[in-house]
Design a protein around this motif. Sequence first.
Motif, PDB file in Angstrom:
ATOM      1  N   THR A 154       0.696  -1.324  -0.021  1.00 50.67           N
ATOM      2  CA  THR A 154       0.165  -0.091  -0.190  1.00 50.67           C
ATOM      3  C   THR A 154       0.965   1.326   0.045  1.00 50.67           C
ATOM      4  O   THR A 154       0.292   2.318   0.129  1.00 50.67           O
ATOM      5  CB  THR A 154      -1.019  -0.039   1.071  1.00 50.67           C
ATOM      6  OG1 THR A 154      -0.038  -0.086   2.339  1.00 50.67           O
ATOM      7  CG2 THR A 154      -1.719  -1.155   1.279  1.00 50.67           C
ATOM      8  N   GLU A 168       2.664   4.234  -1.243  1.00 51.75           N
ATOM      9  CA  GLU A 168       2.234   5.181  -2.623  1.00 51.75           C
ATOM     10  C   GLU A 168       3.696   5.257  -3.229  1.00 51.75           C
ATOM     11  O   GLU A 168       3.647   5.681  -4.604  1.00 51.75           O
ATOM     12  CB  GLU A 168       1.608   6.254  -2.178  1.00 51.75           C
ATOM     13  CG  GLU A 168       0.116   5.974  -1.763  1.00 51.75           C
ATOM     14  CD  GLU A 168      -0.789   7.348  -1.724  1.00 51.75           C
ATOM     15  OE1 GLU A 168      -1.901   7.057  -1.316  1.00 51.75           O
ATOM     16  OE2 GLU A 168      -0.133   8.412  -2.043  1.00 51.75           O
ATOM     17  N   HIS A 220      -4.863   1.404  -2.881  1.00 52.87           N
ATOM     18  CA  HIS A 220      -5.328   2.270  -1.817  1.00 52.87           C
ATOM     19  C   HIS A 220      -6.955   1.945  -1.949  1.00 52.87           C
ATOM     20  O   HIS A 220      -7.646   2.266  -2.826  1.00 52.87           O
ATOM     21  CB  HIS A 220      -5.351   3.541  -2.253  1.00 52.87           C
ATOM     22  CG  HIS A 220      -5.759   4.539  -1.195  1.00 52.87           C
ATOM     23  ND1 HIS A 220      -5.256   4.715   0.114  1.00 52.87           N
ATOM     24  CD2 HIS A 220      -6.821   5.405  -1.234  1.00 52.87           C
ATOM     25  CE1 HIS A 220      -6.075   5.446   0.712  1.00 52.87           C
ATOM     26  NE2 HIS A 220      -6.932   5.947   0.123  1.00 52.87           N
TER      27      HIS A 220
END
Length: 546
Positions: A84, A86, A93
Amino acid sequence: MMMMKKRMLQMILLLSDCVLVSSYQSNSTVLCERPDRRRTRKVRAGESLYLLCPNNSCQKGTENGSYDWFKYLNRTIPLEPIGTEESERVHYHHSALYILWSTLNDTGLYITRWWYEEDKCDEYETDIVVYEEFSSELLYETATEQKATKINCPVCEHQQATFLWYKNFSLIPNQESVKDLLIRNSSKESEGIYTCVCTWEHNGIKHNSSGSRRLTFTESSLSFSPEFILPVNNSVVITDVGAELILQCSVSFGPNVCKRCSIYWGRNKMSGMDGYKQENRKQDGTIQSFLNITRVSELDLRSEFRCIAKDPYKVVFVSVTLKRQASVCPVILACMCTFLLVLALGGIVKWFSLDLMLFLREVFFKLNRKEDGKLYDAYVICQRNNLDETTGQTVSDFAGSLLTVLERYYGFKLFIHGRDDLPGEDCMNLIETKIQLSRRLIIILTPETGTSSPAAYDLQVGLHQALVQGDTGVILIQLGQMQDYTHLPLGLQHLLCKSSPLVWRDGESSPSSRFWKRVRYRMPVAPSHQWSSAKNTPLECQRLPV
């Protein structure tokens, strides 16, 4: 029998699908349900992909549920969890998966696991296929219409993005930010590949996603004549005897190839091609035929090959002939001869460049002759006293050659102190005046040349005229070999750093020698007439005083 085979194939596919599901569900103690069928998303390498959970309830259940995303690898390692973070290129997400700047390695099966309750979950499968370049397999669906139609963009369905539309890879104007493209009064001219490119942001960075659809219209009465794309009629293919060769023929029959259309190869007006291998392919309204010649023979070089296209109404063809590849030996020989000729001409020009420059200088001087007010072509400065016997003899020999070549043969007018001055004249004033009236200074260097010689004043005035005022050119002539020039005045050393002296060797008295040509090149252009006094004066009267 055919029905039984079909059922057996369906059972095999069902079993393999069950094995695949059990393999990646084995990582969890809870068996998730799979309510939806697998879907496929296509993307080009380098583009980014924003992928939502395939189910609408799954997309909207971000507040009450949790998500896990996986990529199926193989039976040994069934599931690879997706992170998860970024900062990672591939991450998720909630219900959205991000694959940024996709690569071919991103192709595979992706699993979305949605936990809508603590012990209940659904799983959804998505096949993502990354293509290295555009192909017909990237097209989503083929729309067949007979009237006005609307083409929706197959990507960026639930994103804030800007859109651009292209038809056959050319930008359609005035369609910016239009998610659905409306085509009014559609006709056959409207057919083509329509591509939408959407641009969206993620963490402040812009990404592009694209999707393409083909729009076609069915008109049963419309027919297209065969059109050859390859090869050009009467084309010639260069090859060698014994080489392998593949001839390609490509014919367009319109958007849809008719069932009774075909192309094939023939030789020498005969359709039979025994001993040759032909392979046909159909793609995007065209038929391609490949003729494989395993070993080119002499007979093939004398034959005419025809690619024949046939539809229900006509038969057309184009011709191809083979030609033996020309030998490179004549080309290599011609290149070598040209190189040697250029090398020889370069050597000749370099060797005779001095003669050529002297000749051209004489011609242009006669055409553009101007008076400069000078009386002498050169003022000769030489050590005349305090010389040892050997050096004195060398200076005497050079003096004879200098007067013979420059004055008697070429007609230059030289001023020599002790020969051309009158008795009783002021020596210093005479030297300054004669140097100013001379176009060049000829400075003869000997091992004893220095400031202690009687010619020191000549040298000082001449160096001042050449270095400070810059009115007079200097020609340095060295008699014999010198180990160094440290015994010379600094002005002479400066001139020697700028230009090397001309070295004279004993016996070099011929006017055509290279030494005297170099001296003549540095001298001013000879006058158009010989000096009568130099011609008529006996040689023994022109000796340089030593």
